[in-house]
Scaffold this motif. Structure first.
Motif, PDB file in Angstrom:
ATOM      1  N   TRP A 193       3.503   8.754   9.585  1.00 28.21           N
ATOM      2  CA  TRP A 193       3.896   7.683   8.677  1.00 28.21           C
ATOM      3  C   TRP A 193       3.237   6.358   9.041  1.00 28.21           C
ATOM      4  N   SER A 194       3.113   6.086  10.335  1.00 25.63           N
ATOM      5  CA  SER A 194       2.673   4.750  10.771  1.00 25.63           C
ATOM      6  C   SER A 194       1.314   4.761  11.465  1.00 25.63           C
ATOM      7  N   VAL A 195       0.539   5.825  11.300  1.00 23.35           N
ATOM      8  CA  VAL A 195      -0.737   5.908  12.001  1.00 23.35           C
ATOM      9  C   VAL A 195      -1.695   4.800  11.568  1.00 23.35           C
ATOM     10  N   ASN A 196      -1.529   4.296  10.365  1.00 25.03           N
ATOM     11  CA  ASN A 196      -2.423   3.251   9.855  1.00 25.03           C
ATOM     12  C   ASN A 196      -1.838   1.850   9.986  1.00 25.03           C
ATOM     13  N   LEU A 197      -0.744   1.709  10.731  1.00 31.09           N
ATOM     14  CA  LEU A 197      -0.089   0.406  10.822  1.00 31.09           C
ATOM     15  C   LEU A 197      -1.011  -0.641  11.435  1.00 31.09           C
ATOM     16  N   GLY A 198      -1.728  -0.258  12.485  1.00 35.25           N
ATOM     17  CA  GLY A 198      -2.653  -1.187  13.121  1.00 35.25           C
ATOM     18  C   GLY A 198      -3.781  -1.587  12.190  1.00 35.25           C
ATOM     19  N   ALA A 199      -4.292  -0.615  11.421  1.00 34.56           N
ATOM     20  CA  ALA A 199      -5.378  -0.918  10.479  1.00 34.56           C
ATOM     21  C   ALA A 199      -4.904  -1.879   9.389  1.00 34.56           C
ATOM     22  N   GLN A 200      -3.682  -1.694   8.904  1.00 32.00           N
ATOM     23  CA  GLN A 200      -3.159  -2.585   7.880  1.00 32.00           C
ATOM     24  C   GLN A 200      -2.943  -3.994   8.422  1.00 32.00           C
ATOM     25  N   MET A 201      -2.493  -4.108   9.660  1.00 32.54           N
ATOM     26  CA  MET A 201      -2.301  -5.420  10.267  1.00 32.54           C
ATOM     27  C   MET A 201      -3.639  -6.136  10.449  1.00 32.54           C
ATOM     28  N   ALA A 202      -4.710  -5.336  10.607  1.00 35.17           N
ATOM     29  CA  ALA A 202      -6.048  -5.911  10.744  1.00 35.17           C
ATOM     30  C   ALA A 202      -6.703  -6.165   9.395  1.00 35.17           C
ATOM     31  N   GLY A 203      -6.003  -5.837   8.314  1.00 31.68           N
ATOM     32  CA  GLY A 203      -6.534  -6.070   6.980  1.00 31.68           C
ATOM     33  C   GLY A 203      -7.422  -4.967   6.452  1.00 31.68           C
ATOM     34  N   TRP A 211      -6.213   7.191   5.153  1.00 38.16           N
ATOM     35  CA  TRP A 211      -6.042   8.455   4.429  1.00 38.16           C
ATOM     36  C   TRP A 211      -5.110   9.394   5.175  1.00 38.16           C
ATOM     37  N   LEU A 212      -5.109   9.334   6.510  1.00 38.53           N
ATOM     38  CA  LEU A 212      -4.270  10.224   7.305  1.00 38.53           C
ATOM     39  C   LEU A 212      -2.791   9.867   7.213  1.00 38.53           C
ATOM     40  N   ALA A 213      -2.471   8.636   6.874  1.00 38.30           N
ATOM     41  CA  ALA A 213      -1.083   8.179   6.890  1.00 38.30           C
ATOM     42  C   ALA A 213      -0.307   8.723   5.696  1.00 38.30           C
ATOM     43  N   MET A 214       0.890   9.226   5.958  1.00 33.81           N
ATOM     44  CA  MET A 214       1.749   9.737   4.894  1.00 33.81           C
ATOM     45  C   MET A 214       2.185   8.624   3.955  1.00 33.81           C
ATOM     46  N   SER A 215       2.420   7.435   4.493  1.00 33.29           N
ATOM     47  CA  SER A 215       2.857   6.322   3.657  1.00 33.29           C
ATOM     48  C   SER A 215       1.824   5.965   2.603  1.00 33.29           C
ATOM     49  N   THR A 216       0.544   6.139   2.921  1.00 33.53           N
ATOM     50  CA  THR A 216      -0.525   5.846   1.964  1.00 33.53           C
ATOM     51  C   THR A 216      -0.413   6.701   0.715  1.00 33.53           C
ATOM     52  N   HIS A 217       0.107   7.918   0.861  1.00 32.01           N
ATOM     53  CA  HIS A 217       0.161   8.859  -0.253  1.00 32.01           C
ATOM     54  C   HIS A 217       1.530   8.908  -0.935  1.00 32.01           C
ATOM     55  N   LEU A 218       2.580   8.517  -0.225  1.00 33.11           N
ATOM     56  CA  LEU A 218       3.912   8.533  -0.835  1.00 33.11           C
ATOM     57  C   LEU A 218       4.192   7.265  -1.634  1.00 33.11           C
ATOM     58  N   GLN A 219       3.817   6.129  -1.114  1.00 35.72           N
ATOM     59  CA  GLN A 219       4.154   4.870  -1.763  1.00 35.72           C
ATOM     60  C   GLN A 219       3.601   4.727  -3.183  1.00 35.72           C
ATOM     61  N   PRO A 220       2.357   5.156  -3.456  1.00 33.74           N
ATOM     62  CA  PRO A 220       1.909   5.103  -4.858  1.00 33.74           C
ATOM     63  C   PRO A 220       2.763   5.961  -5.786  1.00 33.74           C
ATOM     64  N   LEU A 221       3.211   7.112  -5.317  1.00 30.97           N
ATOM     65  CA  LEU A 221       4.069   7.980  -6.131  1.00 30.97           C
ATOM     66  C   LEU A 221       5.410   7.304  -6.411  1.00 30.97           C
ATOM     67  N   LEU A 222       5.946   6.600  -5.430  1.00 28.60           N
ATOM     68  CA  LEU A 222       7.204   5.888  -5.637  1.00 28.60           C
ATOM     69  C   LEU A 222       7.034   4.728  -6.617  1.00 28.60           C
ATOM     70  N   ARG A 223       5.804   4.254  -6.760  1.00 30.14           N
ATOM     71  CA  ARG A 223       5.537   3.190  -7.735  1.00 30.14           C
ATOM     72  C   ARG A 223       5.185   3.743  -9.111  1.00 30.14           C
ATOM     73  N   GLY A 224       5.166   5.070  -9.225  1.00 31.69           N
ATOM     74  CA  GLY A 224       4.882   5.680 -10.518  1.00 31.69           C
ATOM     75  C   GLY A 224       3.442   6.063 -10.729  1.00 31.69           C
TER      76      GLY A 224
END
Length: 256
Positions: A193-203, A211-224
């Motif tokens: 879930w949080s493997v990309n947290l450091g990359a996101q903090m770095a912009g 791409w490896l992070a689960m949050s990257t793929h779930l959050q768009p689905l939750l937004r429709g």
């Protein structure tokens, strides 16, 4: 019906019966649904209290955005703990109790054992999802729903639960004790879930790490937003987890 399919459903039916008689499954269902119902009530109260302010915003967020999808999002958070607890004993418990050789002696292939137990766990999780989804759906005659967005969020949750179940079964297959299986599944899930947290903090918003992070793929689905890439990611995780579990169980069966 082929013998392979019969073996799969026999294992699934046995595991489902075990889930029904296990106090843990009932306790998890009762506590999580009570928590989700309470939060649904709070979200509904906030939604009703803000109706006057939202009336001035014709394109503002509606019931689906403020109540329906957030409830499903809270279920996703609970799933991080619920799924490892539910899957920890599917194989590790059989091994610890000495009943795993009985399945091998019955001539059931390792792949059918893994798939059957996975289907039983998945059935419980999808029922959990449906009961949660019934909370916003019960107000359908009174409130206008965004069916497309709700369907996308439901698809995302179903894919996430399917992937977490496969991951939990794999961890239970490799672990020697159910508690170890639950802990490892929880750690891997949080890492995914949080493997990309450091990359996101770095912009950094692209690349393989995101791409490896689960949050990257779930959050768009939750937004429709339904994307083939997001669906394929979950399918690949499910296939990889079940394949690893099958190989581990096959090697154990060959060693006797």
């Amino acid at each position: 019906m082929s013998q392979t399919v019969m073996n799969t459903f026999a294992v699934a039916r046995l595991e489902w019966r075990r889930l029904i008689v296990r106090p843990l499954a009932w306790a998890l269902a009762a506590m999580t649904l009570a928590w989700l119902a309470w939060n649904f009530t709070l979200l509904m109260g906030a939604f009703l209290a803000s109706q006057i302010q939202r009336a001035a915003l014709p394109d503002g967020p509606g019931f689906t955005d403020l109540v329906g999808v957030p409830v499903l999002g809270q279920l996703a958070q609970l799933a991080f703990l619920v799924v490892p607890l539910l899957t920890m004993s599917v194989i590790a418990g059989e091994r610890r109790n000495g009943t795993l050789p009985l399945l091998f002696a019955a001539g059931v292939p390792a792949s059918r054992i893994v798939l059957g137990k996975y289907l039983a766990i998945l059935g419980w999780l999808l029922l959990w999802l449906l009961l949660t989804l019934a909370m916003p759906l019960v107000l359908t005659p009174l409130i206008r729903l965004d069916w497309g967005k709700l369907a996308a969020a439901t698809l995302g949750l179903a894919l996430m639960l399917s992937a977490l179940a496969a991951l939990g079964v794999a961890c239970s297959t490799f672990a020697s004790h159910p508690a170890i299986a639950a802990a490892v599944a929880l750690v891997i899930t949080l890492a995914l879930w949080s493997v990309n947290l450091g990359a996101q903090m770095a912009g950094v918003n692209g690349g393989a790490i995101n791409w490896l992070a689960m949050s990257t793929h779930l959050q768009p689905l939750l937004r429709g937003l339904v994307s083939t890439t997001d669906v394929v990611w979950f399918v690949l995780l499910i296939a990889l987890s079940l394949s690893l579990a099958t190989r581990r169980l096959s090697s154990e069966k060959e060693r006797g």
